[in-house]
Design a protein around this motif. Structure first.
Motif, PDB file in Angstrom:
ATOM      1  N   LEU A  24       0.825  -1.203   0.000  1.00 23.16           N
ATOM      2  CA  LEU A  24       0.000   0.000   0.000  1.00 23.16           C
ATOM      3  C   LEU A  24       0.865   1.262   0.000  1.00 23.16           C
ATOM      4  CD1 LEU A  24      -2.771   1.395   0.250  1.00 23.16           C
ATOM      5  CD2 LEU A  24      -2.565   1.146   2.750  1.00 23.16           C
ATOM      6  N   ALA A  25       1.901   1.274   0.831  1.00 19.25           N
ATOM      7  CA  ALA A  25       2.791   2.440   0.872  1.00 19.25           C
ATOM      8  C   ALA A  25       3.489   2.644  -0.467  1.00 19.25           C
ATOM      9  CB  ALA A  25       3.816   2.260   1.987  1.00 19.25           C
ATOM     10  N   TRP A  26       3.874   1.562  -1.127  1.00 19.07           N
ATOM     11  CA  TRP A  26       4.529   1.679  -2.435  1.00 19.07           C
ATOM     12  C   TRP A  26       3.563   2.276  -3.469  1.00 19.07           C
ATOM     13  CZ3 TRP A  26       8.981   1.729  -4.885  1.00 19.07           C
ATOM     14  CH2 TRP A  26       9.012   1.505  -6.262  1.00 19.07           C
ATOM     15  N   CYS A  27       2.336   1.823  -3.494  1.00 13.05           N
ATOM     16  CA  CYS A  27       1.355   2.349  -4.450  1.00 13.05           C
ATOM     17  C   CYS A  27       1.102   3.838  -4.205  1.00 13.05           C
ATOM     18  CB  CYS A  27       0.054   1.566  -4.351  1.00 13.05           C
ATOM     19  SG  CYS A  27       0.196  -0.175  -4.836  1.00 13.05           S
ATOM     20  N   VAL A  28       0.992   4.227  -2.946  1.00  6.30           N
ATOM     21  CA  VAL A  28       0.780   5.634  -2.622  1.00  6.30           C
ATOM     22  C   VAL A  28       1.975   6.477  -3.062  1.00  6.30           C
ATOM     23  CG1 VAL A  28       0.567   7.245  -0.693  1.00  6.30           C
ATOM     24  CG2 VAL A  28      -0.821   5.173  -0.737  1.00  6.30           C
ATOM     25  N   LEU A  29       3.199   5.965  -2.837  1.00  2.25           N
ATOM     26  CA  LEU A  29       4.400   6.699  -3.226  1.00  2.25           C
ATOM     27  C   LEU A  29       4.472   6.875  -4.749  1.00  2.25           C
ATOM     28  CD1 LEU A  29       7.166   7.917  -2.512  1.00  2.25           C
ATOM     29  CD2 LEU A  29       8.120   5.617  -2.672  1.00  2.25           C
ATOM     30  N   VAL A  30       4.172   5.818  -5.484  1.00  2.00           N
ATOM     31  CA  VAL A  30       4.205   5.917  -6.951  1.00  2.00           C
ATOM     32  C   VAL A  30       3.183   6.942  -7.441  1.00  2.00           C
ATOM     33  CG1 VAL A  30       3.813   4.659  -9.098  1.00  2.00           C
ATOM     34  CG2 VAL A  30       5.076   3.577  -7.241  1.00  2.00           C
ATOM     35  N   PHE A  31       1.979   6.901  -6.888  1.00  2.00           N
ATOM     36  CA  PHE A  31       0.956   7.864  -7.298  1.00  2.00           C
ATOM     37  C   PHE A  31       1.410   9.291  -7.029  1.00  2.00           C
ATOM     38  CE2 PHE A  31      -2.456  10.645  -5.851  1.00  2.00           C
ATOM     39  CZ  PHE A  31      -3.216  10.742  -7.001  1.00  2.00           C
ATOM     40  N   GLY A  32       1.929   9.547  -5.829  1.00  3.91           N
ATOM     41  CA  GLY A  32       2.328  10.907  -5.479  1.00  3.91           C
ATOM     42  C   GLY A  32       3.428  11.438  -6.371  1.00  3.91           C
ATOM     43  N   TRP A  33       4.437  10.644  -6.609  1.00  9.69           N
ATOM     44  CA  TRP A  33       5.568  11.142  -7.393  1.00  9.69           C
ATOM     45  C   TRP A  33       5.248  11.252  -8.879  1.00  9.69           C
ATOM     46  CZ3 TRP A  33      10.568   8.535  -5.040  1.00  9.69           C
ATOM     47  CH2 TRP A  33      10.861   9.178  -3.822  1.00  9.69           C
ATOM     48  N   VAL A  34       4.525  10.276  -9.423  1.00  9.82           N
ATOM     49  CA  VAL A  34       4.299  10.300 -10.867  1.00  9.82           C
ATOM     50  C   VAL A  34       3.327  11.414 -11.247  1.00  9.82           C
ATOM     51  CG1 VAL A  34       2.364   8.678 -10.983  1.00  9.82           C
ATOM     52  CG2 VAL A  34       3.973   8.806 -12.871  1.00  9.82           C
ATOM     53  N   THR A  35       2.341  11.691 -10.428  1.00  8.34           N
ATOM     54  CA  THR A  35       1.414  12.771 -10.759  1.00  8.34           C
ATOM     55  C   THR A  35       2.079  14.135 -10.655  1.00  8.34           C
ATOM     56  OG1 THR A  35       0.633  12.666  -8.450  1.00  8.34           O
ATOM     57  CG2 THR A  35      -0.666  11.505 -10.123  1.00  8.34           C
ATOM     58  N   GLU A  36       2.955  14.319  -9.669  1.00 10.82           N
ATOM     59  CA  GLU A  36       3.636  15.605  -9.558  1.00 10.82           C
ATOM     60  C   GLU A  36       4.678  15.778 -10.652  1.00 10.82           C
ATOM     61  OE1 GLU A  36       6.032  18.295  -6.240  1.00 10.82           O
ATOM     62  OE2 GLU A  36       5.515  16.215  -5.824  1.00 10.82           O
ATOM     63  N   ALA A  37       5.386  14.702 -11.035  1.00  8.78           N
ATOM     64  CA  ALA A  37       6.424  14.821 -12.060  1.00  8.78           C
ATOM     65  C   ALA A  37       5.832  15.056 -13.440  1.00  8.78           C
ATOM     66  CB  ALA A  37       7.293  13.557 -12.075  1.00  8.78           C
ATOM     67  N   SER A  38       4.699  14.408 -13.737  1.00  5.18           N
ATOM     68  CA  SER A  38       4.107  14.536 -15.067  1.00  5.18           C
ATOM     69  C   SER A  38       3.069  15.643 -15.166  1.00  5.18           C
ATOM     70  CB  SER A  38       3.460  13.206 -15.466  1.00  5.18           C
ATOM     71  OG  SER A  38       2.394  12.879 -14.583  1.00  5.18           O
ATOM     72  N   HIS A  39       2.601  16.145 -14.013  1.00  2.00           N
ATOM     73  CA  HIS A  39       1.521  17.147 -13.979  1.00  2.00           C
ATOM     74  C   HIS A  39       0.286  16.637 -14.710  1.00  2.00           C
ATOM     75  CE1 HIS A  39       3.885  21.030 -12.847  1.00  2.00           C
ATOM     76  NE2 HIS A  39       4.114  20.020 -12.017  1.00  2.00           N
ATOM     77  N   ARG A  40       0.061  15.340 -14.618  1.00  2.89           N
ATOM     78  CA  ARG A  40      -1.135  14.726 -15.179  1.00  2.89           C
ATOM     79  C   ARG A  40      -1.852  13.990 -14.050  1.00  2.89           C
ATOM     80  NH1 ARG A  40       0.910  12.025 -20.919  1.00  2.89           N
ATOM     81  NH2 ARG A  40       1.592  13.979 -21.898  1.00  2.89           N
ATOM     82  N   TRP A  41      -2.999  14.538 -13.643  1.00  2.00           N
ATOM     83  CA  TRP A  41      -3.731  13.962 -12.517  1.00  2.00           C
ATOM     84  C   TRP A  41      -4.892  13.121 -13.036  1.00  2.00           C
ATOM     85  CZ3 TRP A  41      -1.581  18.859 -12.458  1.00  2.00           C
ATOM     86  CH2 TRP A  41      -0.584  19.064 -11.503  1.00  2.00           C
ATOM     87  N   SER A  42      -4.559  12.160 -13.866  1.00  2.00           N
ATOM     88  CA  SER A  42      -5.569  11.265 -14.431  1.00  2.00           C
ATOM     89  C   SER A  42      -5.561   9.950 -13.659  1.00  2.00           C
ATOM     90  CB  SER A  42      -5.272  11.008 -15.909  1.00  2.00           C
ATOM     91  OG  SER A  42      -6.050   9.956 -16.404  1.00  2.00           O
ATOM     92  N   PRO A  43      -6.724   9.463 -13.219  1.00  2.00           N
ATOM     93  CA  PRO A  43      -6.742   8.178 -12.493  1.00  2.00           C
ATOM     94  C   PRO A  43      -6.249   7.016 -13.340  1.00  2.00           C
ATOM     95  CG  PRO A  43      -8.797   9.373 -12.165  1.00  2.00           C
ATOM     96  CD  PRO A  43      -8.047  10.105 -13.229  1.00  2.00           C
ATOM     97  N   ALA A  44      -6.592   6.995 -14.632  1.00  2.00           N
ATOM     98  CA  ALA A  44      -6.153   5.892 -15.482  1.00  2.00           C
ATOM     99  C   ALA A  44      -4.629   5.905 -15.654  1.00  2.00           C
ATOM    100  CB  ALA A  44      -6.845   5.979 -16.846  1.00  2.00           C
ATOM    101  N   GLY A  45      -4.055   7.088 -15.904  1.00  2.00           N
ATOM    102  CA  GLY A  45      -2.605   7.167 -16.055  1.00  2.00           C
ATOM    103  C   GLY A  45      -1.871   6.789 -14.779  1.00  2.00           C
ATOM    104  N   ALA A  46      -2.364   7.264 -13.635  1.00  2.00           N
ATOM    105  CA  ALA A  46      -1.726   6.905 -12.363  1.00  2.00           C
ATOM    106  C   ALA A  46      -1.832   5.409 -12.108  1.00  2.00           C
ATOM    107  CB  ALA A  46      -2.369   7.688 -11.226  1.00  2.00           C
ATOM    108  N   ALA A  47      -2.981   4.816 -12.443  1.00  2.00           N
ATOM    109  CA  ALA A  47      -3.140   3.375 -12.241  1.00  2.00           C
ATOM    110  C   ALA A  47      -2.174   2.584 -13.117  1.00  2.00           C
ATOM    111  CB  ALA A  47      -4.584   2.972 -12.544  1.00  2.00           C
TER     112      ALA A  47
END
Length: 945
Positions: free
Chosen positions: A547-570
């Motif tokens: 769970l912590a790994w999934c949360v970390l990936v979501f936080g970093w990838v959305t901030e780095a890409s500036h794309r807050w799409s649920p499908a892309g984050a998933a």
């Protein structure tokens, strides 16, 4: 005026304080310094008196069991050595007077002769001679059993160790640049009666499970000193003929060892069998033949025959032999004897004379060694500073200006320091667990701040994560406290409440409160269960880590890409989780996964913290560069340049402790900075596809006019001045946003990221032949360890990654056109790719080991770099013309065929050089340095006593 007075007043106060301090220090009573110690002239130390040694009796017949050795000295440290003793005595008894004595066992198969006995008593030495006279040895009962053991010592080719039966269970050996692979083949041939018990046992399969133990019990043990692969025997072979009363049993084994220093030695040890349950041999001989190695010393009874590359000894006595490479020497006395003091006593004279004769050489060598160490240390420190500086600049100024990122760096630095200081302890595990909780929380907080005003997704994900964490904690704690039934009911109720809250729009705003309530309830229940004595299962810990790994990936990838799409984050969460799972599966033993052991859980946590999080951070840097590369700002962004530089440095960083690591990093830095100078003012703007077409056509028009003007100046005709002025005007006029002479130096209507991907693909294709050869050589060499696969991937991707940097920052690359820019890329690639190969060549030349192979490797690497560099330039020129809708022949016609002759000839020469050197390296094999002794020419074995 008042400010000036205040400054003078402050200066006066400082001077007054300094004067008072000097006065106070001067008033301190200081005791007088101690008188210097008298200089004592060195006096010559008298040579210690030798130890008096006696042997009782001094002369014995062959076959005597033991003799008594007496040394007259008071030191407790006494050692006795002699070739007449199978092993040095280990028990000594005190004499009533001044001395020690021991009863030393003699070798029963000792032939007649004079054997020196050396005694070391502290730092003093003594010697006496034991005389063995001829005697009659007892004849073994039973039919004759004659054996001959042939030991063949040769130097093997790299990868030859794979024919060893245990090669599949061992890591790759002999990978060092100056490694020497030595092979020892052992062949026992025994002639016995056809009804011998060993023949019957072998026919019944007695040697099938452990042939080495079966052979050692009957023939004795033959082994190398410190082998990398022990002697392993194949299935014994029995040969019989019709009508014959005898049989021949053949045992064949092989062993390997690796030498790094060419001045070291290879040791061969033979020990007779002490198993009294097997039949004894009536005669046994040991024949050792060495190809490329010279006999440097032998311990045990004197050999029956000895030559530079050949030994023949009796198999009834232990034997130890040392071999050095032809033309080399090495210290072998300690290996043969076993006592360091006696070995220094035996080698002392030669060492003193060598020291006096070669003092100048030693001083020069010491100076060069110190200079190399200083250079290596300075370059390593500079490389480390360069890496940290590049990482700091790659993060970017805007990243450092956010206070939340300073908190993240503080947490990571403190955690890394604790884990490095308390290595492999409970503190390390606790620190890793804290990092696994704090870093994802900070990642969620950071992406929520960055997404403010753009998306509400970063505000919803923390609530979902809190609900999942609360459900996990409640599931275990309720099951532990109340049992599975109440736990199931409670979880069902919690899930129902959460679902209703998430589905109904009016209640959706209460979702964070539900998450907080579930998390708090789960924490309280878990604390109660732990206080009672329940231990959380490993499955729960693994779920929390996931769970912590999934949360970390979501936080970093959305901030780095500036794309807050649920499908892309998933998609990112799934891809990174699969990659991390594959890495964990390869690194953690399967039994730890199956049984969910605590050791496996700790390894998983360490893997995620020490490898997963840093690798994810590097991937996020690439994601951010991709975001910048969607527009022209990627060319001038300082963080993008330093991110590319950081990845090139990491691709060439040698993690195996190579002494040239610092130099490699600094040369890589210099090569990239040479290839990418500061961006030009006219090339910073974006050039659309239509503008690129106009620029290319205008460039062709202007170059055509200049070519016509050159032809006119060579052959003037009518209306020369009017035509010259018209052609000069046509060559100087330009249309477009930038100078059309730079039409082949722009982004050509593509984004920097698209250009980088195109260059990466071209570099991978151009280096494919060289990569295929390296992969095949790695497969043949058995390089299948995870670290070896990683190093191989880095080595294969290093040049394509540099090509990607070339394409991403193409307008910034030094040069005005694709060919000129490719030559700059060639110089940078030589600085980046060749240092390690040249270092291997220097090592091989210094030690005189296989010098041709490293030289061929350097030539092949240079050929590959030339092919990739010039091929990339030509392909890039074709691509720019294709993007402009113009045929490449327009450029070729304008430049004339001679303009392209040089790069095409360079490509042809590079391809021919790479192919020829690769063929030579694969076909030509080194010849043996000495003839191999034919086993059939060996004399008949001498009877064993």
């Amino acid at each position: 005026m008042d400010a000036v007075r205040r400054r003078w007043l402050g200066a006066g106060c400082l001077l007054l304080a300094a004067g008072g301090g000097l006065w106070a220090v001067g008033r301190i009573d200081v005791p007088p310094p101690p008188a210097p110690a008298p200089v004592v002239e060195p006096s010559e130390t008298p040579t210690p008196m030798p130890v008096r040694v006696t042997i009782e009796p001094p002369s014995v017949p062959a076959g005597t069991a033991r003799v008594r050795v007496t040394s007259f000295c008071e030191d407790d440290d006494t050692v006795v050595e002699s070739n007449a003793f199978p092993e040095s005595p280990d028990t000594y008894e005190k004499l009533p007077g001044r001395g020690w004595f021991t009863d030393a066992d003699l070798d029963r198969a000792l032939p007649a002769g004079r054997y020196p006995v050396i005694v070391r008593c502290g730092a003093r030495f003594g010697r006496a001679d034991l005389v063995v006279t001829k005697g009659r040895a007892p004849k073994p009962p039973g039919p004759p059993r004659v054996a001959t053991t042939w030991v063949t010592l040769t130097r093997a080719q790299p990868g030859a160790w794979q024919d060893h039966p245990d090669a599949a269970q061992m890591p790759v050996i002999g990978r060092a640049p100056n490694a020497i692979l030595c092979r020892m083949r052992v062949t026992h041939e025994v002639r016995v009666p056809v009804d011998d018990p060993d023949v019957a046992a072998l026919r019944a399969g007695a040697a099938g499970r452990a042939p080495a133990e079966f052979v050692a019990a009957r023939m004795g043990s033959v082994a190398l000193d410190s082998p990398d692969l022990d002697v392993a025997f194949s299935t014994p072979v029995i040969r019989t003929e019709r009508g014959s009363r005898g049989a021949v049993i053949t045992y064949t084994g092989v062993s390997y060892t690796v030498l790094v220093d060419p001045n070291s030695f290879v040791g061969v040890e033979y020990r007779p069998s002490a198993d009294a349950t097997v039949s004894r041999l009536t005669a046994h001989e040991i024949v050792v033949s060495a190809t490329g190695w010279t006999v440097a010393g032998v311990s045990g009874p004197p050999p029956l025959t000895q030559d530079a590359h050949y030994l023949r000894a009796s198999g009834g006595s232990p034997m130890t032999a040392a071999f050095t490479m032809d033309g080399r020497s090495g210290p072998v006395a300690y290996y043969l004897g076993g006592d360091e003091g006696i070995s220094q006593y035996l080698e002392g004279g030669a060492a003193e004379s060598d020291e006096s004769d070669e003092s100048d050489d030693d001083e020069t060598g010491a100076f060069l060694s110190r200079s190399w160490e200083v250079l290596r240390l300075v370059s390593s420190v500079a490389a480390m500073l360069a890496l940290f500086y590049t990482l700091a600049r790659a993060l970017g100024g805007s990243w450092w200006r956010r206070p939340r990122n300073w908190l993240l760096m503080t947490v990571v630095a403190a955690g890394s320091g604790l884990m490095a200081f308390f290595l492999n302890s409970d503190v390390t595990n606790l620190t890793a667990l804290v990092l696994m909780v704090v870093v994802p929380v900070l990642a969620l907080f950071s992406t929520a701040r960055a997404a403010r005003g753009h998306s509400r997704l970063p505000a919803v994900v923390p609530a979902v994560a809190g609900i999942v964490a609360g459900l996990i904690l409640c599931a275990w704690s309720l099951a532990a406290l109340l049992g599975p039934g109440p736990a199931t009911g409670g979880l069902a109720g919690a899930v129902a409440v959460t679902t209703v809250t998430a589905v109904l729009p009016r209640l959706r705003r209460l979702l964070p409160h539900v998450a907080l309530l579930l998390t708090a309830a789960g924490a309280l229940l878990a604390g109660r269960a732990v206080s009672i004595g329940f231990t959380p299962p490993n499955l729960m810990w693994m779920a929390m880590i996931a769970l912590a790994w999934c949360v970390l990936v979501f936080g970093w990838v959305t901030e780095a890409s500036h794309r807050w799409s649920p499908a892309g984050a998933a998609r990112w969460v799934i891809a990174t989780s699969v990659a991390l799972g594959a890495l964990a599966y390869s690194a953690i033993p399967v039994q730890d996964w199956a049984s969910l052991r605590w050791g496996g859980l700790v390894e998983l946590l360490s893997l995620v913290v020490l490898q997963g999080i840093p690798m994810l951070a590097l991937i996020m840097l690439v994601v951010r560069v991709r975001r910048w590369g969607q527009g022209p700002e990627g060319l001038t962004e300082t963080a993008a340049f330093h991110t590319a530089l950081l990845f090139v440095l990491l691709m060439h960083l040698q993690f195996n402790g190579s002494p040239v690591t610092g130099l490699v990093v600094l040369l890589t830095w210099a090569g990239v900075c040479f290839m990418l100078p500061a961006p030009r003012e006219g090339l910073q703007r974006a050039v659309s596809g239509e503008e690129h077409r106009l620029l290319v056509r205008d460039m062709i028009r202007r170059r055509s006019a200049r070519t016509a003007l050159t032809h006119l100046l060579r052959q003037p005709g009518d209306d020369f001045e009017q035509r010259r002025e018209a052609l000069e005007q046509a060559g100087d006029e330009r249309n477009g946003p930038v100078d059309s002479d730079l039409a082949l130096a722009t982004v050509a209507g593509r984004t920097p990221w698209q250009n980088g991907l195109a260059a990466f693909g071209a570099g991978a294709v151009l280096s494919l032949p060289y990569s295929a050869v390296r992969i095949s050589e790695s497969v043949r060499g058995g390089q299948a360890e995870p670290s070896e696969v990683l190093y191989a991937a880095l080595a294969l991707l290093s040049l394509p990654v540099l090509c990607m940097v070339f394409g991403y920052f193409y307008p910034r690359v030094r040069g005005r056109g694709p060919i000129a820019k490719s030559l700059s890329f060639l110089l940078a690639a030589l600085l980046v790719e060749l240092p390690v190969s040249i270092y291997g060549l220097v090592l091989a030349t210094t030690y005189g080991i296989n010098g041709s192979e490293p030289l061929v490797g350097v030539l092949v690497a240079v050929g590959n770099i030339a092919v990739v560099s010039i091929g990339l330039g030509l392909w890039w020129e074709w691509r720019l013309m294709w993007l402009a809708g113009e045929p490449w022949a327009r450029v070729r016609n304008v430049r004339t065929l001679r303009a392209l002759a040089a790069p095409l000839a360079a490509v042809s020469i590079a391809i021919a050089t790479a192919a020829a050197t690769a063929l030579v390296n694969n076909v030509v094999a080194p010849l043996p340095s000495a003839p191999v002794v034919d086993a059939k020419l060996v004399q008949t074995p001498t009877p064993a006593p």
